[in-house]
Design a protein around this motif. Structure first.
Motif, short mmCIF file in Angstrom:
data_model
loop_
_atom_site.label_atom_id
_atom_site.label_comp_id
_atom_site.label_asym_id
_atom_site.label_seq_id
_atom_site.Cartn_x
_atom_site.Cartn_y
_atom_site.Cartn_z
N LEU A 199 -43.28 38.93 -9.47
CA LEU A 199 -42.33 38.69 -10.56
C LEU A 199 -41.15 37.89 -10.03
CD1 LEU A 199 -41.31 39.51 -13.52
CD2 LEU A 199 -40.04 41.30 -12.32
N VAL A 200 -40.80 36.81 -10.73
CA VAL A 200 -39.64 35.98 -10.37
C VAL A 200 -38.63 36.08 -11.49
CG1 VAL A 200 -38.81 33.67 -9.77
CG2 VAL A 200 -41.12 34.41 -9.07
N THR A 201 -37.50 36.72 -11.24
CA THR A 201 -36.43 36.76 -12.23
C THR A 201 -35.58 35.50 -12.12
OG1 THR A 201 -34.81 37.87 -10.81
CG2 THR A 201 -36.36 39.27 -12.02
N GLY A 202 -34.84 35.21 -13.18
CA GLY A 202 -34.04 33.97 -13.16
C GLY A 202 -34.92 32.75 -13.01
N ALA A 203 -36.11 32.78 -13.64
CA ALA A 203 -37.13 31.76 -13.37
C ALA A 203 -36.77 30.38 -13.89
CB ALA A 203 -38.47 32.21 -13.96
N THR A 204 -35.77 30.27 -14.78
CA THR A 204 -35.39 28.96 -15.28
C THR A 204 -34.25 28.33 -14.48
OG1 THR A 204 -33.87 29.97 -16.87
CG2 THR A 204 -36.12 29.52 -17.63
N GLY A 205 -33.69 29.06 -13.53
CA GLY A 205 -32.60 28.53 -12.72
C GLY A 205 -33.08 27.69 -11.56
N PHE A 206 -32.16 27.11 -10.83
CA PHE A 206 -32.49 26.25 -9.69
C PHE A 206 -33.32 27.00 -8.66
CE2 PHE A 206 -31.25 24.54 -5.47
CZ PHE A 206 -31.75 23.26 -5.60
N LEU A 207 -32.87 28.17 -8.27
CA LEU A 207 -33.59 28.95 -7.28
C LEU A 207 -34.92 29.43 -7.85
CD1 LEU A 207 -33.83 30.39 -4.56
CD2 LEU A 207 -32.42 32.24 -5.51
N GLY A 208 -34.90 29.99 -9.06
CA GLY A 208 -36.12 30.51 -9.65
C GLY A 208 -37.20 29.46 -9.81
N ARG A 209 -36.83 28.27 -10.25
CA ARG A 209 -37.82 27.21 -10.44
C ARG A 209 -38.44 26.80 -9.12
NH1 ARG A 209 -36.99 24.30 -15.54
NH2 ARG A 209 -37.77 22.40 -14.56
N ASN A 210 -37.65 26.78 -8.06
CA ASN A 210 -38.20 26.42 -6.76
C ASN A 210 -39.11 27.52 -6.21
OD1 ASN A 210 -37.18 23.72 -5.55
ND2 ASN A 210 -35.36 24.57 -6.55
N ILE A 211 -38.79 28.78 -6.52
CA ILE A 211 -39.68 29.87 -6.12
C ILE A 211 -41.00 29.75 -6.87
CG2 ILE A 211 -39.99 32.36 -6.08
CD1 ILE A 211 -36.94 32.63 -5.82
N LEU A 212 -40.94 29.48 -8.17
CA LEU A 212 -42.17 29.30 -8.94
C LEU A 212 -43.03 28.20 -8.34
CD1 LEU A 212 -41.00 29.46 -12.69
CD2 LEU A 212 -42.05 31.27 -11.33
N ALA A 213 -42.41 27.09 -7.98
CA ALA A 213 -43.17 25.96 -7.43
C ALA A 213 -43.83 26.33 -6.11
CB ALA A 213 -42.24 24.75 -7.25
#
Length: 375
Positions: A11-25
């Protein structure tokens, strides 16, 4: 997308933020991982993301209880924070919801909880030595957000024997394209008021780290084997420019005035409070992990440490910012002061082979530990 059988559910919280988007990638490149995105506005998720979405507000207790059901690992990149003051808001909007999310993760059998934090929580050694991954923390008494991050770190340590591994990620300042809530957008409108001072002359050094390296660090933290019940990792880049170098670069790139006077650290926070009360500076917006605090760090590290290969050097991570002229060619991670070699500042520090990120050598890497104060 249907979950992969036997995959680790992250689970990635804050997924639309700068950090979250990079974690998703970064997690998207791991076939052994099924990613779940948690955010308030699913329409702002990356177009390429096709996984499960759990939409809601982390300040909602019911949402926090349901959020961690059926999850193996939590990468907590969603947060609220202010650059100064607002102690009561920090407690209600940030600390209490974050602490409860940790407790909910423990109660529901989450295997690993990864907390976004900052390298600034570490106390600066009086002997000028390096700041280790597990360096003792130090509360400021005047920056509530940082002090509450230390409280969360303490909470994680105390509860790391309850079946959920706890990992604190002590991050440097975020740099890179797409960082809409970080150093550049925070500084530029304030610089243009001509009321922003240097803190201690801008002599302190800034630990910088790019988005893709942040994402990779979290992906490694989410998938690595053999970790202890409690872990802590410093994540920052290979060079440590001074605050003056970085801020002058940003000011020149955006045609903004440079600070024209200097105040001590404590006076700087008092000054910011006064300017906000007088409404002479833009109000502090919530931030998602970026820290504007200047970190006073030494020039030379001491012992072998863990490192993470970044996809590119920090000098390539210039923010994409509008500019009418380019008067200065200073890279975002410029060379150090006279008498300090680039090679010396890339020397490793840290904990050795047990660490999360394997030990590597050579230029252009991301340090996972920091040197301490050595002006």
């Amino acid at each position: 997308m249907s979950p992969r059988p036997g995959a680790t559910r992250v689970l990635v919280t804050g997924a639309t933020g700068f950090l979250g988007r990079n974690i998703l990638a970064a997690l998207a490149t791991r076939p052994e991982v099924t990613v779940i995105a948690a955010c308030r506005a699913p329409d702002r998720l990356p177009a390429a993301f096709s996984g499960e979405v759990r939409a809601g507000d982390l300040r909602d207790p019911g949402y926090r209880r349901a959020l961690v059901d059926g999850v193996d690992v939590v990468c907590h990149a969603g947060t609220w924070g202010a650059f100064w003051g607002h102690a009561e808001l920090e407690r209600r909007q940030f600390f209490e919801p974050n602490r409860d999310l940790i407790d909910q993760a423990i109660d529901r059998g989450v295997r690993r909880f990864i907390q976004t934090s900052t390298v600034a929580i570490a106390a600066r050694p009086v002997n000028g030595g390096p700041i280790d991954d597990f360096a003792q923390t130090r509360r400021t008494g005047f920056w509530p957000h940082l002090d509450r991050l230390i409280d969360l770190d303490d909470h994680m340590r105390r509860h790391s024997d309850r079946g959920t591994q706890m990992i604190t990620m002590r991050l440097g300042h975020f740099v890179g394209a797409g960082n809409t809530l970080g150093m550049v957008p925070a500084l530029v409108p304030r610089l243009r008021t001509r009321l922003v001072p240097w803190l201690a002359g801008g002599r302190a050094r800034l630990a910088l780290v790019g988005g893709s390296d942040l994402g990779e660090a979290f992906a490694l933290a989410a998938t690595a084997d053999g970790l202890d019940d409690y872990e802590s990792f410093n994540i920052c880049g290979p060079t440590l420019p001074t605050a003056r170098e970085v801020i002058e670069f940003i000011a020149d790139e955006t045609d903004s005035p440079r600070p024209w006077f200097s105040v001590p650290y404590a006076a700087g926070y008092a000054f910011a409070w006064l300017m906000e009360k007088l409404q002479l500076l833009p109000l502090p917006d919530p931030i998602s992990g970026a820290r504007l605090r200047e970190l006073a760090l030494p020039d030379r590290p001491r012992r072998p440490q863990t490192r993470l290969h970044p996809s590119r050097g920090l000098a390539d991570r210039r923010p994409r910012i509008p500019r009418r002229s380019r008067r200065q060619r200073l890279p975002l991670a410029p060379p150090g002061p006279a008498g300090v070699s680039d090679e010396g500042r890339r020397s490793p520090v840290g904990r050795g082979p047990h660490s999360l990120i394997r030990s590597l050598t050579g230029p252009g890497q991301v340090n996972c530990s920091l040197p301490a104060n050595g002006r």
